[in-house]
Motif scaffolding. Structure first.
Motif, mmCIF file in Angstrom:
data_model
loop_
_atom_site.group_PDB
_atom_site.id
_atom_site.type_symbol
_atom_site.label_atom_id
_atom_site.label_comp_id
_atom_site.label_asym_id
_atom_site.label_seq_id
_atom_site.Cartn_x
_atom_site.Cartn_y
_atom_site.Cartn_z
ATOM 1 N N HIS A 153 0.684 -1.053 -0.011
ATOM 2 C CA HIS A 153 -0.106 0.015 -0.002
ATOM 3 C C HIS A 153 0.967 1.015 0.035
ATOM 4 N N VAL A 154 0.330 2.493 -0.209
ATOM 5 C CA VAL A 154 1.015 3.519 -0.334
ATOM 6 C C VAL A 154 1.117 4.673 0.863
ATOM 7 N N VAL A 155 0.329 4.137 1.662
ATOM 8 C CA VAL A 155 0.251 5.351 2.833
ATOM 9 C C VAL A 155 1.211 5.037 4.175
ATOM 10 N N ALA A 156 1.195 5.646 5.150
ATOM 11 C CA ALA A 156 2.046 5.492 6.427
ATOM 12 C C ALA A 156 1.370 4.521 7.133
ATOM 13 N N SER A 200 -10.743 5.996 -5.611
ATOM 14 C CA SER A 200 -10.952 6.849 -6.903
ATOM 15 C C SER A 200 -9.877 6.329 -7.964
ATOM 16 N N LYS A 201 -8.994 5.029 -7.236
ATOM 17 C CA LYS A 201 -8.180 4.569 -8.703
ATOM 18 C C LYS A 201 -8.715 3.518 -9.501
ATOM 19 N N PHE A 202 -9.985 3.111 -9.025
ATOM 20 C CA PHE A 202 -10.349 2.123 -9.648
ATOM 21 C C PHE A 202 -10.961 2.476 -11.287
ATOM 22 N N VAL A 231 -3.877 22.209 -8.571
ATOM 23 C CA VAL A 231 -4.409 21.153 -7.365
ATOM 24 C C VAL A 231 -3.970 19.638 -7.665
ATOM 25 N N ARG A 232 -3.043 19.157 -6.838
ATOM 26 C CA ARG A 232 -2.853 17.574 -6.990
ATOM 27 C C ARG A 232 -4.300 16.973 -6.846
ATOM 28 N N VAL A 233 -4.396 16.046 -7.724
ATOM 29 C CA VAL A 233 -5.490 14.940 -7.790
ATOM 30 C C VAL A 233 -5.274 13.578 -7.896
ATOM 31 N N GLN A 234 -6.009 12.569 -7.391
ATOM 32 C CA GLN A 234 -5.815 11.155 -7.962
ATOM 33 C C GLN A 234 -6.394 11.187 -9.385
ATOM 34 N N ALA A 235 -5.867 9.916 -9.824
ATOM 35 C CA ALA A 235 -6.315 10.003 -11.524
ATOM 36 C C ALA A 235 -7.894 9.445 -11.694
ATOM 37 N N PRO A 255 0.545 10.522 -8.615
ATOM 38 C CA PRO A 255 0.567 9.331 -7.512
ATOM 39 C C PRO A 255 0.928 9.996 -6.079
ATOM 40 N N PHE A 256 0.259 9.040 -5.033
ATOM 41 C CA PHE A 256 0.385 9.799 -3.935
ATOM 42 C C PHE A 256 1.751 9.790 -3.395
ATOM 43 N N GLY A 257 2.686 8.976 -3.792
ATOM 44 C CA GLY A 257 3.911 9.200 -3.323
ATOM 45 C C GLY A 257 5.004 10.028 -3.724
ATOM 46 N N GLU A 274 -5.751 17.902 -1.803
ATOM 47 C CA GLU A 274 -6.986 17.411 -0.958
ATOM 48 C C GLU A 274 -6.838 16.072 -0.370
ATOM 49 N N ASN A 275 -6.809 16.235 0.827
ATOM 50 C CA ASN A 275 -6.493 14.887 1.626
ATOM 51 C C ASN A 275 -7.290 14.713 2.822
ATOM 52 N N PRO A 276 -7.531 13.296 3.456
ATOM 53 C CA PRO A 276 -8.144 13.188 4.727
ATOM 54 C C PRO A 276 -6.982 13.582 5.592
ATOM 55 N N TYR A 280 -15.256 11.902 0.017
ATOM 56 C CA TYR A 280 -14.909 11.169 0.823
ATOM 57 C C TYR A 280 -13.800 10.236 0.230
ATOM 58 N N LEU A 281 -12.651 9.553 1.069
ATOM 59 C CA LEU A 281 -11.707 9.033 0.596
ATOM 60 C C LEU A 281 -11.620 7.422 1.570
ATOM 61 N N GLY A 282 -11.891 6.418 0.779
ATOM 62 C CA GLY A 282 -11.901 5.152 1.213
ATOM 63 C C GLY A 282 -11.494 4.165 0.192
ATOM 64 N N TYR A 283 -11.275 2.974 0.638
ATOM 65 C CA TYR A 283 -10.504 2.025 0.048
ATOM 66 C C TYR A 283 -11.324 0.685 -0.396
ATOM 67 N N ALA A 284 -10.663 -0.099 -1.254
ATOM 68 C CA ALA A 284 -11.479 -1.279 -1.682
ATOM 69 C C ALA A 284 -10.192 -2.320 -1.590
#
Ligand code: SIN
Length: 341
Positions: free
Chosen positions: A42-45, A102-104, A178-182, A201-203, A218-220, A243-247
Motif C-alpha cells: 500500500h502507499v500510505v504510512a 478513486s483509483k479503480f 491542485v494535485r488530484v488522484q487519477a 501518484p500519492f507517493g 485534497e487529503n483526509p 470521501y476517501l475510502g478503499y477497496a
C-alpha cells in the motif's frame, strides 16, 4: 463507458524482478518457505486506517496460521506506487492491495468514481449504507471484469483542502494547481472551482508540493499529517467536500490457488481487520485534527454553514457532467441507500 486497463510496462516488469530478488534475499526465503506468501502493498504510512488495518490482518493471520502463511506488509509505496500497483497485482508480483476507490476508474471500473462526487455523503454512517449494502457488493463484483477480486471496503475519512492560503470560497481556488488522484470526477471538481487539476501518484505528492509543481491538495487528515504536508502547506481548510475510502483486492488466480481452509482463514482475518480499520478511521481523523491544530505554522480553518453551502452549490455542476457516464441506475441505487434509515 469503457475504460482501458493500464498496459504492461517494462518498468513494471523490472520492478517485479526486483521484488522477487528482494524476497529471495530476505530471511524467510533462506529459512523454511511458507506454504503461502501474501504480499500486501500500500502507499500510505503505517499509522493511518489502511496501514493499521494491514498490520492487524498480518498479526491475525500469523497468530492463526503459524509459519504456514506469511503476510508481508509493504507500506509507503516501498515496492509499488498507486500508478502501478494494480498492474503488479495482475502480474502476480503482489497478492493484496487496498487502492483508494478513486483509483479503480482508471483501472477499468469507472463506476467506482461515484464515490468521488463532491458532498455525496454527509457522514461515515451514510458511506457504510452504500459500501456495506447491496450497492457495495455489486461494485466489488464488478472488479472481476478487470482481474481483481474485491474483498471489502475500508474508510479513511473526508477530504480537506490545503494550500498557501485559506480556501473559503470558490473564488479562492482560482488559478491554483491542485494535485488530484487519477479520477475524472476529481479532475472535473477542481476545474469547476477554476483551478487546474494535476494528476500525481500519492507517493509523489509531497515532493510536488515542496518543489511548487502543485500549489494545493485534497487529503483526509491522517494522510495530510503522516505525509508531513503541514510543513509545506500553511493553511488547511476543513471543507469536508469528498470521501476517501478503499477497496481491498486480491487476484482471482491467487485466491483460487489457496486451500479452502486457508482461504477461509484469510477471509475471516481480513473481515476482522477491516472492522478494526473502520472503527479506527474516525478516531485517527480526530487525533490528526487535534495534532494539526497544535502544529506551529499551520492554520486550520473551519467553514461557516453558509460557506459550506456555497461551495456545495458550486460543485453541483460536477453531478450534471457525470449523470450519464456513471449511469443513472447506479446513482439511483446510491441515493436509495443514502435515504435508508
Ligand atoms: C491513499 O490513501 O491510499 C492515497 C490517497 C491519495 O492518492 O490521495
Amino acid at each position: 463507458m469503457s475504460a482501458t486497463p493500464v498496459p504492461r510496462s517494462p518498468r513494471i516488469l523490472r520492478r517485479a524482478v526486483l521484488g522477487a530478488a528482494c524476497a529471495v534475499a530476505s530471511g524467510w526465503a533462506r529459512a523454511a518457505r511458507p506454504a503461502v506468501l501474501l504480499r500486501f502493498s500500500h502507499v500510505v504510512a503505517p499509522d493511518t486506517p489502511k496501514g493499521q488495518m494491514a498490520l492487524r490482518f498480518q498479526s491475525l493471520v500469523h497468530a492463526r496460521a503459524g509459519d504456514r502463511i506469511r503476510v508481508e506488509v509493504h507500506p509507503a509505496s516501498q515496492f509499488w506506487g498507486d500508478d502501478d500497483e494494480i498492474e503488479a497485482l495482475r502480474l502476480g508480483a503482489v497478492e493484496m492491495l487496498a487502492p483508494s476507490l478513486s483509483k479503480f476508474g482508471m483501472a477499468g471500473v469507472p463506476e467506482f468514481e461515484v464515490f468521488d462526487l463532491p458532498y455525496l455523503f454527509a457522514d461515515l454512517a451514510q458511506v457504510r449504507r452504500v459500501t456495506q449494502g447491496e450497492v457495495g457488493r455489486g461494485l466489488l463484483q464488478r472488479l472481476g471484469r478487470q482481474q481483481m477480486l474485491g474483498l471489502g471496503f475500508l474508510d479513511n475519512g473526508f477530504k480537506q483542502m490545503s494550500a498557501a492560503r485559506p480556501l473559503r470560497t470558490p473564488a479562492d481556488y482560482r488559478g491554483l494547481r491542485v494535485r488530484v488522484q487519477a479520477s475524472r470526477v476529481l479532475g472535473e471538481q477542481v476545474r469547476a472551482l477554476g483551478a487546474q487539476p494535476v494528476v500525481l501518484p500519492f507517493g509523489e505528492t509531497q515532493r510536488a508540493l515542496a518543489s511548487g509543481v502543485v500549489d494545493a491538495a485534497e487529503n483526509p487528515l491522517s494522510n495530510f499529517l503522516t505525509q508531513g504536508l503541514a510543513a509545506l502547506q500553511p493553511h488547511i481548510t476543513l471543507t469536508q467536500h469528498g470521501y476517501l475510502g478503499y477497496a481491498v483486492v486480491s487476484h482471482p488466480r491467487f485466491w483460487a490457488s489457496l486451500q479452502p481452509a486457508d482461504r477461509e482463514l484469510l477471509s475471516t482475518a481480513l473481515a476482522e481487520a477491516l472492522a478494526h480499520g473502520n472503527r479506527l478511521a474516525a478516531e485517527l481523523d480526530a487525533m490528526a485534527l487535534a495534532t494539526l491544530r497544535r502544529t506551529p505554522g499551520l492554520q486550520v480553518h473551519g467553514l461557516t454553514p453558509a460557506e459550506r453551502s456555497a461551495l456545495r452549490r458550486h460543485l453541483q455542476t460536477v453531478y450534471d457532467g457525470f449523470q450519464r457516464s456513471l449511469g443513472s441506475a447506479l446513482l439511483t441505487d446510491v441515493q436509495r441507500a443514502l435515504d435508508q434509515r
